[in-house]
Design an enzyme around this catalytic site. Structure first.
Site, PDB file in Angstrom:
ATOM      1  N   LYS A 121      43.380  37.284  33.880  1.00 61.08           N
ATOM      2  CA  LYS A 121      43.573  37.479  35.320  1.00 61.08           C
ATOM      3  C   LYS A 121      43.685  36.136  36.047  1.00 61.08           C
ATOM      4  CE  LYS A 121      41.402  38.509  39.557  1.00 61.08           C
ATOM      5  NZ  LYS A 121      40.118  38.280  40.196  1.00 61.08           N
ATOM      6  N   ASP A 139      42.797  42.929  39.994  1.00 60.84           N
ATOM      7  CA  ASP A 139      41.375  42.782  40.326  1.00 60.84           C
ATOM      8  C   ASP A 139      40.787  44.174  40.564  1.00 60.84           C
ATOM      9  OD1 ASP A 139      42.281  43.571  42.825  1.00 60.84           O
ATOM     10  OD2 ASP A 139      41.143  42.045  43.910  1.00 60.84           O
TER      11      ASP A 139
END
Length: 219
Positions: A121, A139
């Site tokens: 990420k 997220d």
């Protein structure tokens, strides 16, 4: 609505709400963004934006960062949480950037994810926001909304990212992932959720999610 129409509805609604898209983490270049994203793991962007000016005043590039000790870095970043791991990661990746990349942040997933404390990420955010390379960092907000909108099964963020990339045009990924984050925070939060304000979920939401919302509201 068909799945395609639902996707178009989401894109158009988000564009209406967020024609200008603020970047959540304050930074001035790829290195400071990389550090800020690393710090944001299991913390809030607000907290990170309070701490990074203190850190970047001391060191806003890898050369200055390695002049600090891991303990000094940790003392500055302690309020964001996970400071033992993050301070080692910041020091370690700064050293690698100097030794291997001439102090520059690399522009590939493989190189970024090989850095200490940098996961997929974090790499995706840097690729997207620092270098403009299409990416769809997932997220908690995006993961929650993709499930609420019945666009993904919610099993894990890896699957959610695949589904997002399959559904949304690549040219929109970099803007869209930020728009969804802001929408999740402002209109479709995990706690204190008011469906009347959440026009997207109210219009296209997963039936089981809507049923559960109304059931809780009645009780």
């Amino acid at each position: 609505m068909t799945k395609r129409e639902k996707v178009e509805f989401v894109i158009n609604t988000l564009n209406d709400l967020y024609p200008e898209i603020p970047i959540p983490l304050d930074h001035k270049d790829p290195y400071t963004l990389l550090i800020a994203v690393l710090l944001s793991a299991q913390s809030t962007d607000v907290r990170v934006n309070q701490i990074t000016p203190l850190l970047f005043e001391r060191a806003n590039n890898p050369y200055d960062m390695v002049k600090l000790s891991v303990e000094e870095i940790r003392a500055i970043i302690r309020p964001v949480g996970l400071s033992p791991m993050k301070s080692k990661g910041i020091y370690g990746l700064s050293k690698i950037l100097i030794d291997k990349y001439g102090g520059e942040v690399p522009q590939t997933y493989e190189a970024l994810e090989a850095l200490p404390a940098v996961g997929h990420k974090t790499a995706a955010v840097v690729m997207s926001q620092a270098f403009g390379i299409p990416a769809f960092p997932v997220d908690t907000h995006i993961h929650r909304l993709m499930y609420r909108w019945n666009f993904s099964n919610g099993k894990n963020v890896v699957q959610t990212e695949k589904d997002a990339k399959r559904l949304f045009p690549e040219a929109l990924w970099n803007d869209l992932h930020l728009q969804i984050i802001w929408y999740g925070r402002q209109y479709s939060p995990a706690r204190g959720w008011d469906l009347d304000k959440d026009i997207i979920t109210k219009t296209i939401g997963r039936k089981s999610v809507l049923d559960q919302y109304y059931k809780i509201k009645k009780s």
